[in-house]
Design a protein around this motif. Structure first.
Motif, PDB file in Angstrom:
ATOM      1  N   VAL A 128       1.873   3.316  -3.147  1.00  0.00           N
ATOM      2  CA  VAL A 128       0.894   4.152  -3.868  1.00  0.00           C
ATOM      3  C   VAL A 128       0.389   5.232  -2.925  1.00  0.00           C
ATOM      4  N   MET A 158      -9.641   2.273  -0.288  1.00  0.00           N
ATOM      5  CA  MET A 158      -9.233   1.556  -1.494  1.00  0.00           C
ATOM      6  C   MET A 158      -7.891   0.845  -1.311  1.00  0.00           C
ATOM      7  N   SER A 159      -7.348   0.873  -0.100  1.00  0.00           N
ATOM      8  CA  SER A 159      -6.076   0.189   0.158  1.00  0.00           C
ATOM      9  C   SER A 159      -6.316  -1.287   0.430  1.00  0.00           C
ATOM     10  N   ASP A 203       0.826  -1.214   0.000  1.00  0.00           N
ATOM     11  CA  ASP A 203       0.000   0.000   0.000  1.00  0.00           C
ATOM     12  C   ASP A 203       0.856   1.259   0.000  1.00  0.00           C
ATOM     13  N   LEU A 205      -2.021   8.164  -1.204  1.00  0.00           N
ATOM     14  CA  LEU A 205      -3.464   8.284  -0.971  1.00  0.00           C
ATOM     15  C   LEU A 205      -4.117   9.093  -2.085  1.00  0.00           C
ATOM     16  N   ALA A 262      -9.793   7.881   1.082  1.00  0.00           N
ATOM     17  CA  ALA A 262      -8.862   7.248   0.145  1.00  0.00           C
ATOM     18  C   ALA A 262      -8.343   5.907   0.654  1.00  0.00           C
ATOM     19  N   ASP A 263      -8.164   5.767   1.974  1.00  0.00           N
ATOM     20  CA  ASP A 263      -7.613   4.499   2.483  1.00  0.00           C
ATOM     21  C   ASP A 263      -8.587   3.335   2.342  1.00  0.00           C
ATOM     22  N   SER A 269      -3.393   9.343  -5.148  1.00  0.00           N
ATOM     23  CA  SER A 269      -3.557   8.585  -6.401  1.00  0.00           C
ATOM     24  C   SER A 269      -4.731   7.613  -6.333  1.00  0.00           C
ATOM     25  N   ARG A 270      -5.262   7.376  -5.125  1.00  0.00           N
ATOM     26  CA  ARG A 270      -6.403   6.472  -4.978  1.00  0.00           C
ATOM     27  C   ARG A 270      -7.750   7.174  -5.155  1.00  0.00           C
ATOM     28  N   SER A 308     -10.043   5.981  -7.957  1.00  0.00           N
ATOM     29  CA  SER A 308     -10.664   4.665  -7.756  1.00  0.00           C
ATOM     30  C   SER A 308     -11.888   4.769  -6.846  1.00  0.00           C
TER      31      SER A 308
END
Length: 692
Positions: A339, A397-398, A336, A341, A394-395, A343-344, A347
């Motif tokens: 990448v 999507m981790s 994780d 946050l 954002a997290d 950039s997520r 998604s």
């Protein structure tokens, strides 16, 4: 009448651990209700629950019901006999139904007439006759959402049942339930005890099972587990990390708790402790250990169901089980971090928040705008709040959060720090869900509070905005919890925020997505409505709450300040008389259709009575003090000032006729009362405190 202690035990396969305590309590409650309904005397009902058994124990259970006399009223005497004094068909049919002759009937005489009466002696039924129905009644009402069948049985229960022990003292009561006939057979511990053994007496249930390595009493087993955990941790100078829910689940998994110590590779401690703790607790029901600084160590405790002759093998087995779970967490964490946050964010556009309200990406953008708006009002860093709001989800999507959902927000903080985001931004990602439950901690700074409020308000406004208001116990978006969270953050952090302003901004940010034009008032009313429960939990009197609610202040911190002031005012000697006077004034003004919010003009030249002049002077002096105190929202000072008016108000009502014949004088006196009412209403509607 003879009494004995009674035991009813269902010997089962392993029961669901999270439901065990609820099942045990419900079995006792339902059985007690059945006994009471059947008028079968008893002392008390207690319960036992372990992984492979549910039982109720009834002390001093009577061997049967008391005999009773049932009065059966027949037809009126006037309709029971004809003109010749012979029984009519109605009387004969009634007598035949009761198994008597009409001549055997007694008479019931009241002031409304005379009737035939039969006093039937009904013998009580014995416990051996009643018990089967009572047990079946209690079992049928247990909270079992998904019953199952087993073998060739057509009966259903939460798990297969293999033994049914029913003892009245030392005597077996013959009943049948769940496809089983009762006996004195009980299951021992699966490994240490006898597969099945005979119980000689109901009173020996707990001790007999303990000799078979089963602690049947749930609370005793839980207490023993707790003590062993505390002792084992203390021996290592460490602190066990568990809550009541985990302790109860562990106690529901074992019949004979034996706490053991194990460890894992120290290298795993490079992974955020929250992820490691989550997998140890949630997946394996292990108890992590913390040092004096609250940091996780690589030693943990687990509770076995056996006293092993080779504990090294048991410990090794548990260490082998936990290693791949920790390795997964380590892999997810390391991957994780490659990448950012930010950039997520794109998604998040693939995940719906709610069909009509859009995706999580859209929600994040709304939270960002609202967070910045709130931060500006509370003098927090607007740029940091805006940034934190944008990254808030954002997290999700981790890989780590997808695998371990409970660490959402927590991982956001670690990943934000890894991305070199400002520490306030990282902390806000961690604290955005606070408070998660009653008594939970609050956000620690203005940026975090702004994001936490924005997230909750966005959900409240959005769901209300599409007309999906919570109904009854259905609240799929946890709007009640969100509302209480908003109130706690604003009041306990003393934030100068107005719900009206916040909801207006949130609706504006939503744009054209909302369809309910009543959403604004509904959200504000809903949040304020949660205040009542919150304040009652703090032992605030309901009339104090109602007096403030009547003024509908929409700033929660201001609302609470008024509550505290009114509660203090209510304790004053003057409060009762002033509340009654306010109620009297309110009634007078309402009957005269006086606009309480209108500007007041009092002509002192029309004041002729000494008492009204005195009240005018006292009001004029108080008005200036109230105005000064109102600027600083010092409601205690306002009500303390107004409490000094008691004598002037009492004298006015004792000596002045408000409804004077001269219309000008009457209106002037009504204006005087209007000013009085307005001054009190600056804080609350004190008239509500008046006793009926």
């Amino acid at each position: 009448m003879r009494t004995e202690n009674c035991l009813v035990e269902l010997g089962t396969e392993e029961l669901p651990p999270k439901a065990l305590k609820t099942l045990g309590e419900a079995f006792a409650q339902q059985f007690e209700l059945a006994l009471t309904t059947a008028n079968l005397p008893f002392g008390s009902v207690s319960w036992f629950a372990a992984p492979r058994r549910l039982a109720v124990y009834v002390s001093d259970l009577a061997e049967g019901q008391e005999d009773k006399v049932v009065e059966k009223r027949g037809p009126a005497v006037s309709a029971a006999f004809d003109a010749d004094g012979n029984p009519t068909k109605a009387a004969q049919g009634w007598a035949r139904g009761n198994g008597i002759d009409v001549a055997d009937a007694e008479r019931l005489v009241t002031d409304k007439g005379e009737w035939l009466l039969y006093k039937a002696h009904v013998p009580g039924q014995g416990v051996s006759t009643l018990l089967e129905g009572l047990v079946n009644q209690a079992i049928s009402k247990l909270p079992i959402p998904k019953p199952m069948r087993w073998g060739s049985h057509s009966t259903q229960f939460i798990r297969p049942v293999h033994t049914l022990c029913v003892l009245y003292g030392s005597e077996v009561i013959n009943i049948s339930t769940l496809g089983l006939a009762s006996s004195r057979t009980v299951q021992g511990h699966r490994f240490h005890g006898e597969a099945r053994f005979e119980l000689d007496h109901a009173d020996n249930y707990a001790t007999a099972l303990e000799s078979q390595y089963v602690i049947a009493d749930f609370e005793a087993r839980k207490a023993k587990t707790r003590q062993q955990l505390e002792d084992a941790a203390a021996a290592l100078s460490l602190k066990p990390d568990y809550d009541e829910a985990l302790l109860e689940e562990i106690a529901s998994l074992v019949e004979w708790p034996v706490v053991m110590q194990a460890g894992f590779d120290e290298g795993f401690l490079a992974v955020p402790k929250e992820a490691l703790i989550y997998t140890m607790k949630d997946d394996q029901k292990y108890v992590p250990l913390l040092d004096a600084n609250g940091d996780l160590v690589n030693t943990f405790l687990f509770v076995s169901n056996i006293e092993s002759s080779d504990p090294i093998q048991v410990i090794s087995g548990n260490e082998k089980v936990i290693r791949p779970r920790l390795a997964d967490a380590e892999f997810f964490y390391n991957s994780d971090r490659k990448v950012s946050l930010e950039s997520r964010l794109n998604s998040l556009g693939t995940v719906l928040f709610q069909k009509q309200l859009g995706t999580l990406k859209e929600k994040s953008e709304r939270i960002s705008v609202l967070s910045g708006f709130i931060a500006a009002q509370i003098n927090a860093d607007e740029a940091h709040a805006t940034r934190a709001g944008l990254l808030a989800k954002a997290d999700l999507m981790s890989n780590m959060v997808m695998e371990f959902p409970d660490v959402q927000g927590v991982m956001g903080k670690y990943y934000a720090l890894n991305d070199n985001e400002h520490s306030d931004v990282a902390q806000a990602l961690y604290e955005q869900y606070m408070p998660r439950f009653a008594g939970d901690t609050l956000p620690s700074n203005g940026v975090s509070a702004s994001v936490a409020l924005a997230d909750k308000l966005d959900t409240l406004v959005g769901i209300f905005g599409i007309g999906q208001l919570p109904k009854g116990d259905k609240d799929p978006f946890a709007l009640r919890r969100a509302a209480i969270g908003v109130l706690r953050i604003i009041t306990e952090l003393s934030l100068p925020l107005d719900l009206t302003t916040l909801v207006t901004k949130s609706i504006e940010v939503y744009g054209e997505k909302l369809s309910n034009d009543k959403a604004h008032s509904q959200v504000v009313d809903f949040v304020l409505g949660r205040f009542t429960a919150l304040l009652q939990d703090k032992q605030i009197a309901i009339d104090v709450i109602q007096s403030v609610a009547a003024r509908r202040p929409t700033k929660p911190a201001d609302y609470l300040a008024r509550i505290n002031a009114v509660a203090l005012f209510k304790s004053l000697d003057e409060s009762e008389a002033l509340a009654a006077a306010n109620k009297r004034v309110a009634n007078i003004l309402a009957k005269q259709h006086v606009d309480i919010d209108a500007t007041v003009h009092i002509n002192d030249a029309l004041l002729s009575e000494t008492s009204e002049k005195a009240l005018f002077e006292a009001l004029t002096e108080s008005e200036e003090k109230v105005s000064d105190a109102l600027g600083s929202q010092d409601y205690t000072a306002i009500l303390t000032t107004l409490a000094t008016l008691r004598v002037a108000i009492d004298d006015f009502f004792d000596n002045v006729m408000v409804m004077a014949e001269d219309d000008a004088v009457k209106k002037n006196r009504l204006a005087l009362l209007t000013l009085l009412r307005q001054l009190f209403l600056t804080t609350a509607d004190i008239s509500i405190l008046a006793k009926s």
